[in-house]
Design a protein around this motif. Structure first.
Motif, short mmCIF file in Angstrom:
data_model
loop_
_atom_site.label_atom_id
_atom_site.label_comp_id
_atom_site.label_asym_id
_atom_site.label_seq_id
_atom_site.Cartn_x
_atom_site.Cartn_y
_atom_site.Cartn_z
N LEU A 196 22.20 28.09 37.98
CA LEU A 196 21.66 29.31 38.60
C LEU A 196 22.61 29.83 39.68
CD1 LEU A 196 19.34 31.28 38.66
CD2 LEU A 196 18.19 29.80 40.29
N MET A 197 23.21 28.93 40.44
CA MET A 197 24.16 29.35 41.48
C MET A 197 25.40 29.98 40.85
SD MET A 197 22.51 28.93 44.14
CE MET A 197 23.79 29.49 45.23
N VAL A 198 25.86 29.44 39.72
CA VAL A 198 27.00 30.03 39.01
C VAL A 198 26.64 31.44 38.56
CG1 VAL A 198 28.41 29.90 36.92
CG2 VAL A 198 28.07 27.87 38.30
N CYS A 199 25.43 31.62 38.03
CA CYS A 199 24.96 32.95 37.61
C CYS A 199 24.97 33.92 38.78
CB CYS A 199 23.56 32.87 37.00
SG CYS A 199 23.51 32.08 35.40
N LEU A 200 24.52 33.49 39.93
CA LEU A 200 24.50 34.36 41.10
C LEU A 200 25.91 34.71 41.57
CD1 LEU A 200 21.56 32.83 43.17
CD2 LEU A 200 21.60 35.01 41.95
N ARG A 201 26.85 33.75 41.45
CA ARG A 201 28.22 34.01 41.87
C ARG A 201 28.92 35.00 40.94
NH1 ARG A 201 28.83 28.34 42.87
NH2 ARG A 201 30.04 28.20 40.96
N ILE A 202 28.66 34.94 39.63
CA ILE A 202 29.37 35.81 38.70
C ILE A 202 28.66 37.13 38.46
CG2 ILE A 202 30.47 33.86 37.54
CD1 ILE A 202 28.56 34.31 35.19
N PHE A 203 27.43 37.29 38.94
CA PHE A 203 26.68 38.51 38.69
C PHE A 203 27.41 39.78 39.15
CE2 PHE A 203 23.61 41.76 39.93
CZ PHE A 203 23.06 42.04 38.69
N PRO A 204 27.99 39.82 40.35
CA PRO A 204 28.68 41.06 40.76
C PRO A 204 29.82 41.44 39.81
CG PRO A 204 28.39 39.62 42.64
CD PRO A 204 27.97 38.84 41.43
N TYR A 205 30.53 40.45 39.30
CA TYR A 205 31.64 40.72 38.39
C TYR A 205 31.11 41.26 37.06
CZ TYR A 205 34.07 37.90 41.83
OH TYR A 205 34.58 37.42 43.01
N PHE B 88 39.18 41.14 30.16
CA PHE B 88 38.66 41.46 31.49
C PHE B 88 37.31 40.81 31.75
CE2 PHE B 88 41.65 44.84 30.46
CZ PHE B 88 42.49 44.74 31.55
N TYR B 89 36.50 40.71 30.70
CA TYR B 89 35.22 40.03 30.84
C TYR B 89 35.45 38.55 31.16
CZ TYR B 89 30.89 37.73 29.55
OH TYR B 89 29.78 36.94 29.56
N THR B 90 36.31 37.91 30.40
CA THR B 90 36.58 36.49 30.58
C THR B 90 37.19 36.21 31.96
OG1 THR B 90 36.98 36.28 28.21
CG2 THR B 90 37.76 34.49 29.60
N ILE B 91 38.16 37.03 32.34
CA ILE B 91 38.78 36.82 33.65
C ILE B 91 37.78 37.04 34.77
CG2 ILE B 91 40.45 37.83 35.28
CD1 ILE B 91 42.37 38.14 32.94
N SER B 92 36.97 38.10 34.66
CA SER B 92 36.03 38.37 35.75
C SER B 92 34.96 37.29 35.85
CB SER B 92 35.38 39.74 35.58
OG SER B 92 34.58 39.79 34.43
N VAL B 93 34.49 36.77 34.72
CA VAL B 93 33.45 35.75 34.77
C VAL B 93 34.00 34.41 35.24
CG1 VAL B 93 31.89 34.37 33.36
CG2 VAL B 93 31.95 36.83 33.07
N TYR B 94 35.03 33.92 34.57
CA TYR B 94 35.51 32.58 34.89
C TYR B 94 36.28 32.52 36.20
CZ TYR B 94 33.86 31.35 30.32
OH TYR B 94 33.06 31.15 29.24
N ALA C 245 33.80 32.99 39.01
CA ALA C 245 32.94 31.82 39.23
C ALA C 245 33.60 30.80 40.15
CB ALA C 245 32.59 31.16 37.90
N VAL C 246 34.93 30.71 40.09
CA VAL C 246 35.62 29.72 40.91
C VAL C 246 36.35 30.35 42.09
CG1 VAL C 246 35.85 28.00 39.09
CG2 VAL C 246 37.63 29.71 39.37
N GLY C 247 36.22 31.68 42.24
CA GLY C 247 36.77 32.35 43.41
C GLY C 247 38.25 32.67 43.36
N ILE C 248 38.83 32.72 42.18
CA ILE C 248 40.25 33.08 42.07
C ILE C 248 40.37 34.60 42.11
CG2 ILE C 248 42.29 33.02 40.60
CD1 ILE C 248 41.27 30.34 39.50
N LYS C 249 41.21 35.11 42.98
CA LYS C 249 41.36 36.56 43.12
C LYS C 249 42.68 37.07 42.56
CE LYS C 249 38.10 37.21 46.77
NZ LYS C 249 36.99 36.83 46.01
N LYS C 250 43.70 36.25 42.52
CA LYS C 250 45.01 36.67 42.03
C LYS C 250 45.10 36.35 40.53
CE LYS C 250 47.18 36.06 46.48
NZ LYS C 250 48.21 35.40 47.27
#
Length: 174
Positions: free
Chosen positions: A40-49, A132-138, A141-146
């Motif tokens: 559930l926490m992973v879902c909440l983290r990736i929801f904005p993306y 773009f979907y894969t990059i934004s989700v995964y 989820a782990v907080g990589i921005k670059k």
């Protein structure tokens, strides 16, 4: 009998894992609850993306940007032997798998699955990625921005898959 076993395989595996955990004295239920909380926490983290991707795709479709890009890419697509009907699939696929599936369905209804366009669309659909979907989700989820190098490698892989599909479908199927 085989059909029944095939439909029961996941519940059977689940029962085996739970039974094994209970015999070993593990806290199976607590671990399940903990895993559900983490999920559930992973879902909440990736929801904005995910929301951002959905909004971008919707805007892309509503302002008819796809038609404009298709027109602009006509010289390039004719140069590499790509039918103009497949340009929307190639543009949508990196953004959305479900959107690309809708485009593929339209292509197959219009041209048929056994036509050159239908076969090429199927191969492109199967060999390219929702970048773009894969990059934004995964990565989200782990907080990589670059994502610069990953994005470049993924786009190069998609271009290679598209060019290979054009060549191989012509050689093997038609």
């Amino acid at each position: 009998m085989f059909n029944y076993l095939l439909k029961s395989i996941i519940p059977i595996i689940f029962a085996i894992v739970v039974t094994y955990g209970m015999f070993k004295g593990r806290k199976v239920y607590e671990w399940f609850i903990e895993g559900a909380k983490e999920g559930l926490m992973v879902c909440l983290r990736i929801f904005p993306y995910l929301l951002a991707m959905i909004v971008v795709i919707r805007i892309f479709r509503d302002v008819k940007l796809l038609d404009i890009i298709n027109y602009c890419l006509k010289p390039i697509s004719s140069l590499i032997g790509l039918p103009q009907e497949l340009v929307p699939l190639i543009i949508i696929k990196p953004l959305s798998g479900s959107g690309a599936l809708g485009v593929l369905t339209d292509i197959l209804k219009q041209h048929g699955p056994d036509s050159y366009i239908g076969a090429l669309a199927s191969v492109i659909m199967g060999t390219t990625e929702t970048i773009f979907y894969t990059i934004s989700v995964y990565f989200g989820a782990v907080g990589i921005k670059k994502i610069r190098h990953t994005l470049l490698a993924a786009v190069c892989a998609d271009v290679a898959a598209i060019l290979s599909a054009i060549i191989l479908v012509k050689l093997i199927l038609f």
